[in-house]
Design a protein around this motif. Structure first.
Motif, short mmCIF file in Angstrom:
data_model
loop_
_atom_site.label_atom_id
_atom_site.label_comp_id
_atom_site.label_asym_id
_atom_site.label_seq_id
_atom_site.Cartn_x
_atom_site.Cartn_y
_atom_site.Cartn_z
N GLN A 6 0.83 -1.20 0.00
CA GLN A 6 0.00 0.00 0.00
C GLN A 6 0.86 1.25 0.00
OE1 GLN A 6 -3.23 0.04 2.80
NE2 GLN A 6 -3.44 2.27 2.73
N SER A 7 2.03 1.19 0.64
CA SER A 7 2.91 2.35 0.66
C SER A 7 3.39 2.70 -0.74
CB SER A 7 4.11 2.07 1.58
OG SER A 7 4.84 0.93 1.11
N ALA A 8 3.62 1.69 -1.60
CA ALA A 8 4.05 1.94 -2.97
C ALA A 8 2.93 2.59 -3.77
CB ALA A 8 4.50 0.64 -3.63
N ILE A 9 1.70 2.19 -3.49
CA ILE A 9 0.55 2.79 -4.17
C ILE A 9 0.41 4.25 -3.76
CG2 ILE A 9 -1.96 2.72 -4.42
CD1 ILE A 9 -0.55 0.41 -5.82
N SER A 10 0.52 4.50 -2.46
CA SER A 10 0.42 5.88 -1.97
C SER A 10 1.52 6.75 -2.53
CB SER A 10 0.49 5.88 -0.44
OG SER A 10 -0.60 5.16 0.11
N GLN A 11 2.74 6.20 -2.63
CA GLN A 11 3.85 6.97 -3.16
C GLN A 11 3.62 7.32 -4.63
OE1 GLN A 11 7.66 5.04 -2.78
NE2 GLN A 11 8.79 6.74 -3.72
N ALA A 12 3.11 6.36 -5.41
CA ALA A 12 2.86 6.61 -6.83
C ALA A 12 1.84 7.73 -7.02
CB ALA A 12 2.37 5.34 -7.51
N ILE A 13 0.77 7.72 -6.20
CA ILE A 13 -0.25 8.76 -6.32
C ILE A 13 0.29 10.10 -5.82
CG2 ILE A 13 -2.49 9.53 -5.46
CD1 ILE A 13 -2.59 7.42 -7.66
N GLY A 14 1.06 10.07 -4.74
CA GLY A 14 1.66 11.31 -4.24
C GLY A 14 2.57 11.94 -5.27
N THR A 15 3.37 11.12 -5.95
CA THR A 15 4.26 11.64 -7.00
C THR A 15 3.45 12.21 -8.15
OG1 THR A 15 5.95 10.00 -6.44
CG2 THR A 15 6.10 11.02 -8.61
N LEU A 16 2.38 11.53 -8.53
CA LEU A 16 1.54 12.01 -9.63
C LEU A 16 0.90 13.35 -9.27
CD1 LEU A 16 0.26 11.48 -12.39
CD2 LEU A 16 -1.53 10.15 -11.25
N GLU A 17 0.42 13.48 -8.03
CA GLU A 17 -0.19 14.74 -7.60
C GLU A 17 0.84 15.87 -7.60
OE1 GLU A 17 -3.83 13.51 -4.64
OE2 GLU A 17 -1.78 13.31 -3.86
N ALA A 18 2.04 15.55 -7.15
CA ALA A 18 3.08 16.58 -7.09
C ALA A 18 3.48 17.04 -8.49
CB ALA A 18 4.31 16.04 -6.34
N ILE A 19 3.61 16.08 -9.42
CA ILE A 19 4.00 16.42 -10.80
C ILE A 19 2.94 17.29 -11.47
CG2 ILE A 19 4.35 15.46 -13.11
CD1 ILE A 19 5.65 13.03 -11.75
N GLN A 20 1.67 16.94 -11.27
CA GLN A 20 0.59 17.64 -11.96
C GLN A 20 0.09 18.87 -11.19
OE1 GLN A 20 -0.11 16.78 -15.05
NE2 GLN A 20 1.41 15.15 -14.82
N GLY A 21 0.46 18.98 -9.93
CA GLY A 21 0.04 20.14 -9.15
C GLY A 21 -1.43 20.16 -8.83
N VAL A 22 -2.01 18.96 -8.67
CA VAL A 22 -3.44 18.86 -8.33
C VAL A 22 -3.60 17.82 -7.22
CG1 VAL A 22 -4.22 19.48 -10.64
CG2 VAL A 22 -3.85 17.07 -10.09
N GLU A 23 -4.74 17.90 -6.54
CA GLU A 23 -5.07 16.92 -5.51
C GLU A 23 -6.09 15.95 -6.09
OE1 GLU A 23 -7.48 17.62 -1.71
OE2 GLU A 23 -5.39 17.75 -1.02
N LEU A 24 -5.68 14.69 -6.26
CA LEU A 24 -6.54 13.69 -6.89
C LEU A 24 -7.52 13.06 -5.90
CD1 LEU A 24 -3.78 11.95 -9.04
CD2 LEU A 24 -5.53 13.53 -9.86
N PHE A 25 -7.12 12.99 -4.63
CA PHE A 25 -7.96 12.33 -3.61
C PHE A 25 -8.12 13.24 -2.41
CE2 PHE A 25 -6.28 8.80 -6.07
CZ PHE A 25 -7.39 7.96 -6.20
N ASP A 26 -9.33 13.23 -1.88
CA ASP A 26 -9.61 13.90 -0.61
C ASP A 26 -9.34 12.89 0.50
OD1 ASP A 26 -10.60 15.14 1.61
OD2 ASP A 26 -12.62 15.50 0.81
N ARG A 27 -8.33 13.16 1.28
CA ARG A 27 -7.90 12.20 2.31
C ARG A 27 -8.48 12.53 3.68
NH1 ARG A 27 -4.14 12.90 -1.57
NH2 ARG A 27 -2.87 11.12 -2.27
#
Length: 298
Positions: free
Chosen positions: A33-54
């Motif tokens: 799960q940590s690898a999944i979270s890291q992939a999404i965090g990287t994607l959000e940082a690259i695109q400058g958007v928040e994909l998920f409301d945590r």
């Protein structure tokens, strides 16, 4: 990778959306799960958007997240098609099949063969175009089409290999209110000469050879449907493919015109499948040619 964006990041995003949670996506992708979270965090940082409301127990897609998930699906599907086309080409299939069709060719007999082509070669890019008169032959010679369904008048050119598929009957017709409709006898050249003849013309070379001209006044058309509109409106007469005028003749919207010593073959004009002599068909083109001959010539 597309810039700093990777297909893997998009795949993770879509999997989370489909699976419902980061943990479920991790199980499906066989990752922590940590690898999944890291992939999404990287994607959000690259695109400058928040994909998920945590903020809740289970992360929920934001508005932009929902939009980008659908975009990610499109990109992944396109990438899959890219890989499939490359794999098919490695296996010997042509990279694409371009088909050109003359305006007089009836499409109904071709539909099932084209559908079967798609079922047999689902990853083959196919382009299909209906050309103006002479356009299919021109596309063969330019190399922009591999296979054409066309008329070849007055004869098959030496640089073309052609296979007869079917015949199209041609009927001289006119609107019932036109002067030629009330002749009362087979039309002679002198009867036809003063009236407008609606003819199909080569849009690139209108001065090219024409066949069956009987009038001094010619209105030239590229599109068969538009010519039919003018015919029904009574602007002139012409020879039309039988499959297009059967209903208008039955309902009285058109009237058959008998022409004395009409040079049009009674058995109809031959429709060919054709390709350039020096450009052999690839496996899919050959398959389609065999299918058309089996379906239409048997």
């Amino acid at each position: 990778m597309i810039g700093s964006l990777t297909l893997d990041q998009l795949r993770v995003l879509v999997t989370i959306a489909d699976a419902g949670s980061f943990s479920a996506a991790g199980r499906q992708l066989r990752r922590a799960q940590s690898a999944i979270s890291q992939a999404i965090g990287t994607l959000e940082a690259i695109q400058g958007v928040e994909l998920f409301d945590r903020g809740s127990h289970r992360p929920q897609l934001t508005g932009i997240g929902r939009v980008l998930v659908e975009q990610a699906r499109l990109v992944l599907a396109s990438a899959a098609r890219f890989e499939a086309v490359a794999a098919s080409n490695r296996a010997g299939l042509e990279p694409e099949l371009a088909i050109a069709i003359d305006p007089l060719v009836p499409t109904a007999p071709l539909i099932e063969s084209l559908r079967a082509l798609g079922d047999t070669f689902p990853d083959l890019p196919v382009s299909f175009s209906t050309e103006g008169l002479g356009g299919s032959l021109r596309r063969l010679r330019s190399g922009s089409a591999a296979l054409a369904m066309c008329l070849l008048l007055p004869a098959v050119p030496d640089d073309i290999v052609a296979y007869p598929l079917l015949r199209v009957g041609m009927r001289p017709v006119v609107a019932p209110g036109h002067a030629l409709a009330s002749l009362g006898h087979p039309a002679t050249p002198s009867d036809l000469e003063p009236h407008v003849q609606l003819v199909l013309s080569d849009p690139v070379d209108p001065g090219s050879a024409n066949y069956g001209l009987s009038s001094a006044r010619l209105w030239r058309f590229v599109d068969l449907g538009r010519r039919l509109d003018f015919l029904l409106a009574g602007f002139g007469w012409c020879r039309m493919p039988e499959h297009l005028v059967t209903d208008p003749l039955r309902t009285g919207l058109l009237k058959a015109l008998e022409i004395q010593d009409d040079p049009t073959p009674r058995e109809g004009l031959t429709i060919y499948a054709a390709h350039k002599r020096d450009r052999a068909l690839g496996p899919a083109g050959r398959w389609l040619l065999d299918e058309l001959q089996r379906r239409l010539c048997s």
